[in-house]
Design an enzyme around this catalytic site. Structure first.
Site, PDB file in Angstrom:
ATOM      1  N   ASP B  28       0.594  -1.044  -0.022  1.00  0.00           N
ATOM      2  CA  ASP B  28       0.364   0.218  -0.010  1.00  0.00           C
ATOM      3  C   ASP B  28       1.059   1.509  -0.074  1.00  0.00           C
ATOM      4  OD1 ASP B  28      -2.043   2.064  -0.105  1.00  0.00           O
ATOM      5  OD2 ASP B  28      -1.758   1.624   2.339  1.00  0.00           O
ATOM      6  N   GLU B  80      28.315   3.014   4.483  1.00  0.00           N
ATOM      7  CA  GLU B  80      28.113   1.581   4.676  1.00  0.00           C
ATOM      8  C   GLU B  80      28.018   0.890   3.346  1.00  0.00           C
ATOM      9  OE1 GLU B  80      23.743  -0.393   5.171  1.00  0.00           O
ATOM     10  OE2 GLU B  80      24.343   0.571   3.848  1.00  0.00           O
ATOM     11  N   CYS B 112      24.288   4.183   9.464  1.00  0.00           N
ATOM     12  CA  CYS B 112      24.525   5.722   9.141  1.00  0.00           C
ATOM     13  C   CYS B 112      24.805   6.517   9.780  1.00  0.00           C
ATOM     14  CB  CYS B 112      23.087   5.836   8.766  1.00  0.00           C
ATOM     15  SG  CYS B 112      21.652   4.646   7.714  1.00  0.00           S
ATOM     16  N   ARG B 199       9.999  -3.535  14.421  1.00  0.00           N
ATOM     17  CA  ARG B 199      10.087  -2.046  14.923  1.00  0.00           C
ATOM     18  C   ARG B 199      10.653  -1.685  15.834  1.00  0.00           C
ATOM     19  NH1 ARG B 199       5.436   0.300  14.849  1.00  0.00           N
ATOM     20  NH2 ARG B 199       5.236   1.161  16.846  1.00  0.00           N
ATOM     21  N   THR B 201      13.987  -1.186  15.783  1.00  0.00           N
ATOM     22  CA  THR B 201      14.785   0.170  15.247  1.00  0.00           C
ATOM     23  C   THR B 201      14.213   1.063  15.447  1.00  0.00           C
ATOM     24  OG1 THR B 201      13.153   0.089  12.880  1.00  0.00           O
ATOM     25  CG2 THR B 201      15.445  -1.473  12.843  1.00  0.00           C
ATOM     26  N   HIS B 234      19.226  12.610  12.197  1.00  0.00           N
ATOM     27  CA  HIS B 234      19.271  11.419  10.993  1.00  0.00           C
ATOM     28  C   HIS B 234      17.596  11.209  10.772  1.00  0.00           C
ATOM     29  CE1 HIS B 234      19.888   8.306   8.553  1.00  0.00           C
ATOM     30  NE2 HIS B 234      19.399   7.290   9.379  1.00  0.00           N
ATOM     31  N   LYS B 239       9.086  10.749   8.575  1.00  0.00           N
ATOM     32  CA  LYS B 239       8.441  10.514   9.915  1.00  0.00           C
ATOM     33  C   LYS B 239       9.211  11.078  11.428  1.00  0.00           C
ATOM     34  CE  LYS B 239       4.370   8.374  12.412  1.00  0.00           C
ATOM     35  NZ  LYS B 239       3.722   7.363  12.018  1.00  0.00           N
ATOM     36  N   ASN B 266      16.096   8.025   2.339  1.00  0.00           N
ATOM     37  CA  ASN B 266      17.282   7.712   3.083  1.00  0.00           C
ATOM     38  C   ASN B 266      18.911   8.105   2.359  1.00  0.00           C
ATOM     39  OD1 ASN B 266      18.478   7.436   4.976  1.00  0.00           O
ATOM     40  ND2 ASN B 266      17.843   5.491   6.381  1.00  0.00           N
ATOM     41  N   SER B 296      22.512   2.816  13.066  1.00  0.00           N
ATOM     42  CA  SER B 296      22.145   1.663  13.548  1.00  0.00           C
ATOM     43  C   SER B 296      23.384   1.071  14.870  1.00  0.00           C
ATOM     44  CB  SER B 296      22.265   0.616  12.440  1.00  0.00           C
ATOM     45  OG  SER B 296      20.623   1.057  12.427  1.00  0.00           O
TER      46      SER B 296
END
Lengths: 385, 348, 134
Positions: B28, B80, B112, B199, B201, B234, B239, B266, B296
Site C-alpha cells: 500500500d 555503509e 548511518c 519496530r 529499530t 537523521h 516521519k 534515506n 544503527s
C-alpha cells in the site's frame, strides 16, 4: 626500383565459414593465387591479419601459414595495421620485389571473425582505436564512424537516404560477385528500417562480420611473362600514410588526411592524374567512409560525394564506378583480407575478367584500404598491360 | 575556532516514486506516503557509487572552501556502501581532488552514522593542530532488499565538509557522542542486503540514541531548543526526524529545511550531513544549528554549529542541495531501477 | 584487467592532467614525450576544465563486451579548451535532445567494471548543464 606486376590472384568465398579455420581460409586462397599464376613455389610471404590473437587466440600467423602452405622455410610475417593490414601486406610484398630482394612474393590477408560472439568481435575491432582514450569509454567502430557521419551530415546537409544509397549501390554490385558474403540487393527503405547500431548508422550502413581470405602473387614486371601465362597487371603507384590514432585529435573529423596523403604519393609515383582512373575500390566499412574517402583522395570536392551514390555517379556504368566488387558492405569485411581483395578486384577488372561486373575499357584502377578511423591509409594504383 | 571552511553535496538525478515500488510488490503506497512520509527517493545511475558521488561533493566543497587541495591533511569517507569490501574509497577521492600523497586517509563505517563520524574525527585533528584542513565525506548508495520496507527509502547522496581553523564559514561550538550496543540493523559479511529488527529499530534504537544525544549536547553546552535557528536529525524516513524534533520541543520551521527525506529518501550516512548542507545553503550569519546523526548498532553524534559572515560568500559557489533535489529529476520505472541497482542482471 | 593498466592513467582520468608544450603552447591530452607540432620535449602540466562543447555524438546500441549492460548510451567528442578534444560518454541526458554545439559539464563516474571481481575503473563522463549542476 624494379617495376612490379601482379600475376596471380585467389580468394575464398566470403561469409560465415563455420567449417573453415584461420589456416584453412588462408591456405585455400593462397593455393588459388598460386594456381592462377601457375606457380608452385614462392620465396616470401606476407600475411595481413588484424587480430588472430583476439579472434582466434592465434598469434605468430606468418610461420603458421608458410608451414600449412607447404612453402618450406621461407621468410613469413604477419602484417598488422588494423583493417588496412591487407593493403599494407601488399605494399610490403611490393617493396620486397621492387627492391630486388625477392622475385616471387605472396601477399595475402585473412580474418576468421566468427569464432567469437558479437560483443567480443566488437571489442576486438575496437582495439584499432585508442584503447585508453577512445575504446575505454565504450565507443565502437560503428560509433566512431557515426561521429564522423553526424558532423558530415550537419555540415553538408545530406540525409540518411543519401548514406543508405551507398550501401544500396554496393549491394547492387555485390549481387554480381560470386565471392560476396551478401549476393542480394537491398533498398533504401530496408537500410533505414534495419536496426540502429550507432546513430545515424543503421545495421545495413555497416560492413558485416566475415570470415575470408585473399591472396595475390607479385613478381618483377620483367619476369612476369616468363613466370606466368596470366596477363600481368602492373603496380603503377603505392602510397601509405598515417594520422592521429584518436579521431578526437583531428580538426575536421570528416577529412581522412591519411587517404589524402597516401593517394597523393601513389599518384605522384604513377605519374598520372586522378582523371585517368577508371574504377576505384574504397574502404566502405561504413557508408559514410566511402563518402569521406572519395573526397579525401580528391575524386569529389568536399561535400560533393555525399550525394554521389544517390545520383548514380558511383555505380557500375556511372561516371566513376566505385566498389564494383560490392565493397566491404556487400562482399564482406574479413578485416585482414579486405585490402588484398580490393587488389584482386582491380586485377580481375584490368584483365577484363570481371564478368557481369566488368567496367568497360578499364585500364587504370585505384584501391584505398584504411585502418581505424583512417589512422592508416594505403593506396595502390594498378594498370592493365 | 575550528569549523567548516567549505561544503558540497551531490544527489543523483534519477528518482523512483513510492507508488512505482508499491505497484510491483502489492504493498500500500499510502502507508509509506502518509505513515512514513516518503514520496520518492533518489537512485544512483549505474555509473555512480559512493566514490563518484564523494568526488563530486568534495570538488564542490573545494569550490566553496577555495583552498589548495594539497593543504588537506586527511580524507575520510563515511559510508555503509563502499564499492570495495577491501580497498579504501578515500584514496580514490584524495587522488581525484589532488590531495595525495601527503594525506591521512580512511574509510569509516557505522551504519548511518559513518558520515558524522568522519566529520567528528577530521574536526578533532583540525582542533589538535595535526592537520591544516580535513575533508570528511558522508555518502551512501544503500540498498533495501526487493519488496522490503527499506526498498521504499534506501537512496543515494553525498555531502562533503572541509574542516579547518582559517576562513571558517561555520564554527563548530560543541560535539557530543552517545553510543550503546543495540543490534537494530546489520549486514553480515558477503550479504547483499541488510537485515533489521522491524519496530525494534524505532524506540530503543533511533529515538533513544537520537534524543539522548540531542539532550546530552544541549545540556553540556547550556542550550535550549529555542536557541537554534535550525535542527537536523537523521532521517530514515520523513516521519522519524519530525517525531524526534517534536519530542525535543523543536518547531516545524526549525527542522523542516534540514529534512530532505520525503523526496530524497534515506541516504544513510549522507542523511543528516546532507540535511545540514541544505540548511547551510540558506543560513544567515550567526545562525545556531543543531546536527544529530544516528547510526544503527547504535550511536548518535551531536554537533552545535554557528554560521559566520563568510557563509554568505560561499553559498553560491556550488550547486545547492535543494536545487539538486527538486530540479532536473529523471524518473525510473521499476524495471529500469532494478537494472540500475543490480537487482536484475544481464546474462553473461 | 590488470590494475597497473588503469593506475598509470589516473592523472588523466581523475584530474584531466594535460601537457602544454613550453615552446609552441600546443596542449596534449594525454601528455606526450615530444610535441607533434614543433618537436619540443619540455612541457608544462595543466589541467583541462571539467566542461566543454559537444563536437559530435552518437548513441551506441551495439556495445563491446565490457559495456553490454549499459546500452543504449551516448558517446561524444567534446572540445574542452580550443583545439583540444576528448572522447567520453554523455550520461543523465535525454538521448534525443543532444545536439552539436551543446555545452556540457564533466563529472567523475564509473566507466568500466572488470567483471564482478576486478578493479573499478573511474574517469570522466559528460552531463548536460541544467538546474541540477549550475
Amino acid at each position: 626500383m624494379r617495376e612490379v606486376a601482379v600475376i596471380g590472384i585467389g580468394m575464398t568465398k566470403w561469409g560465415e565459414c563455420w567449417q573453415k579455420s584461420l589456416r584453412d581460409l588462408f591456405v585455400e586462397a593462397s593455393l588459388r593465387a598460386m594456381d592462377d599464376a601457375g606457380l608452385s613455389q614462392i620465396e616470401s610471404l606476407y600475411v595481413g591479419c588484424m587480430s588472430g590473437g583476439l579472434f582466434n587466440g592465434q598469434e605468430h600467423v606468418g610461420p603458421l601459414m608458410a608451414d600449412y602452405l607447404g612453402a618450406g622455410p621461407i621468410p613469413a610475417v604477419r602484417v598488422e595495421s588494423a583493417c588496412a593490414s591487407g593493403g599494407v601486406a601488399f605494399r610490403q610484398a611490393y617493396m620486397e620485389v621492387a627492391s630486388g630482394m625477392s622475385d616471387i612474393v605472396l601477399a595475402g590477408g585473412v580474418e576468421k571473425m566468427t569464432d567469437v560472439d558479437g560483443s567480443e568481435a566488437t571489442y576486438a575491432l575496437g582495439t584499432a582505436a585508442d584503447q585508453e582514450y577512445e575504446s575505454f569509454h565504450g565507443i565502437t567502430f560503428p560509433g566512431l564512424y557515426a561521429l564522423i557521419a553526424k558532423v558530415y551530415m550537419k555540415k553538408y546537409g545530406i540525409t540518411n537516404q543519401d548514406l543508405a544509397s551507398v550501401a544500396v549501390k554496393n549491394h547492387a554490385h555485390g549481387v554480381k560477385n560470386p565471392n560476396a558474403q551478401f549476393q542480394r540487393a537491398i533498398t533504401v527503405e530496408e537500410v533505414l528500417q534495419s536496426s540502429m547500431v550507432a546513430d545515424p548508422l543503421h545495421l545495413l550502413d555497416c560492413s558485416p562480420i566475415t570470415d575470408g581470405a585473399a591472396a595475390v602473387i607479385l613478381c618483377p614486371m620483367e619476369k612476369a611473362k616468363s613466370l606466368s601465362k596470366k596477363k600481368p597487371v602492373k603496380i603503377l603507384g603505392s602510397g601509405h600514410a598515417t594520422d592521429s590514432i584518436a579521431l578526437h585529435d583531428r580538426k575536421q573529423l570528416e577529412v581522412f588526411a591519411s587517404a589524402t596523403i597516401a593517394a597523393k604519393k601513389a599518384f605522384s609515383q604513377a605519374k598520372i592524374g586522378i582523371e585517368s582512373v577508371n574504377l576505384v575500390e574504397v574502404h566502405d566499412c561504413f557508408s559514410i567512409a566511402e563518402i569521406c574517402a572519395l573526397e579525401s583522395m580528391g575524386f569529389f570536392a568536399p561535400g560533393q560525394a555525399g550525394k554521389a551514390a544517390s545520383q548514380g555517379l558511383t555505380a557500375l556504368g556511372g561516371k566513376l564506378p566505385v566498389n564494383v566488387s560490392g565493397g566491404l558492405k556487400s562482399k564482406g569485411h574479413p578485416v585482414g583480407a579486405t585490402g588484398i581483395a580490393q587488389i584482386i578486384e582491380l586485377v580481375e577488372q584490368l584483365r577484363g575478367e570481371a564478368g557481369q561486373r566488368q567496367v568497360a575499357n578499364a585500364r587504370i584502377g585505384l584501391a584505398q584500404n584504411m585502418g581505424g578511423t583512417a589512422a592508416s591509409s594505403v593506396v595502390h594504383i594498378l594498370e592493365a598491360c | 575556532m575550528a569549523g567548516i571552511v567549505g561544503y558540497g553535496s551531490y544527489i543523483p538525478r534519477y528518482r523512483i516514486k513510492v507508488e512505482e515500488i508499491a505497484k510491483v510488490w502489492g504493498t500500500d503506497a499510502e502507508s509509506y506516503k502518509k505513515g512514513l512520509m516518503l514520496q520518492e527517493k533518489s537512485v544512483p545511475a549505474p555509473d555512480q557509487d559512493v566514490i563518484t558521488m564523494s568526488v563530486e561533493a568534495a570538488r564542490r566543497a573545494l569550490s566553496r572552501a577555495q583552498i589548495h587541495p594539497q593543504k588537506i591533511g586527511a580524507v575520510y569517507v563515511g559510508s555503509e556502501s563502499h564499492p570495495y569490501a577491501v580497498k579504501p574509497s578515500g584514496t580514490v577521492v584524495a587522488e581525484a581532488i589532488g590531495a595525495t600523497p601527503e594525506v591521512h586517509c580512511a574509510d569509516f563505517e557505522f551504519a548511518c552514522k559513518a558520515g558524522t563520524e568522519a566529520m567528528f574525527v577530521a574536526y578533532g585533528l583540525v582542533c589538535s593542530g595535526k592537520i591544516q584542513y580535513g575533508l570528511a565525506i558522508a555518502a551512501d548508495t544503500s540498498q533495501g532488499a526487493p519488496g522490503d520496507a527499506l526498498e521504499f527509502s534506501a537512496a543515494a547522496g553525498a555531502a562533503a565538509y572541509i574542516l579547518g581553523t582559517e576562513n571558517v564559514a561555520v564554527e563548530i561550538e560543541d560535539t557530543y557522542s552517545f553510543c550503546t550496543d543495540t543490534p537494530d540493523f546489520w549486514r553480515r559479511e558477503y550479504q547483499h542486503y541488510p537485515e533489521h529488527g522491524g519496530r525494534f529499530t524505532g524506540e530503543p534504537a533511533y529515538f533513544h540514541h537520537t534524543l539522548s544525544s540531542a539532550q546530552g549536547i544541549m545540556k553540556r553546552s547550556g542550550t535550549k531548543p529555542e536557541d537554534f535557528k535550525y535542527a537536523i536529525f537523521h532521517q530514515p524516513n520523513g516521519k522519524f526526524p519530525m517525531l524526534a524534533a517534536q519530542k525535543l520541543g523543536f518547531k516545524r520551521e526549525q527542522w523542516e529545511d534540514g529534512r530532505l527525506s520525503p523526496t530524497l529518501g534515506n541516504t544513510y550516512s549522507g542523511a543528516s550531513p546532507m540535511g545540514l548542507s541544505a540548511v547551510l545553503d540558506k543560513a544567515a550569519p550567526g545562525d545556531l544549528i543543531l546536527l544529530v546523526s544516528f547510526g544503527s548498532g547504535a550511536g548518535s553524534d551531536g554537533f552545535i554549529l554557528r554560521t559566520t559572515d563568510r557563509i554568505k560568500d560561499i553559498q553560491g559557489k556550488a550547486p545547492k542541495t535543494k536545487q539538486q533535489l527538486d530540479c532536473a529529476k529523471r524518473y525510473l520505472d521499476y524495471g529500469t531501477y532494478a537494472k540500475f541497482r543490480g537487482k536484475i542482471l544481464k546474462a553473461d | 584487467m590488470f590494475p597497473a593498466k588503469i593506475w598509470r592513467e589516473f592523472p588523466q582520468r581523475y584530474r584531466l592532467e594535460a601537457a602544454k608544450c613550453k615552446k609552441c603552447g600546443k596542449v596534449f591530452f594525454p601528455p606526450r614525450l615530444v610535441c607533434n607540432a614543433c618537436s619540443h620535449r619540455e612541457f608544462e602540466e595543466i589541467k583541462l576544465p571539467w566542461e566543454g562543447t559537444l563536437v559530435s555524438y552518437t548513441i551506441i546500441r551495439t556495445p563491446p563486451s565490457a559495456f553490454s549492460d549499459q546500452a543504449p548510451y551516448a558517446v561524444g567528442i567534446i572540445e574542452t579548451i580550443p583545439g583540444l578534444q576528448i572522447t567520453c560518454q554523455i550520461v543523465d541526458a535525454d538521448l534525443d535532445k543532444l545536439h552539436i554545439g551543446q555545452k556540457l559539464l564533466l563529472e567523475f563516474r564509473l566507466i568500466q567494471k572488470d567483471g564482478k571481481q576486478g578493479v573499478l575503473c573511474y574517469g570522466y563522463k559528460a552531463v548536460p548543464i541544467d538546474a541540477h549542476n549550475s
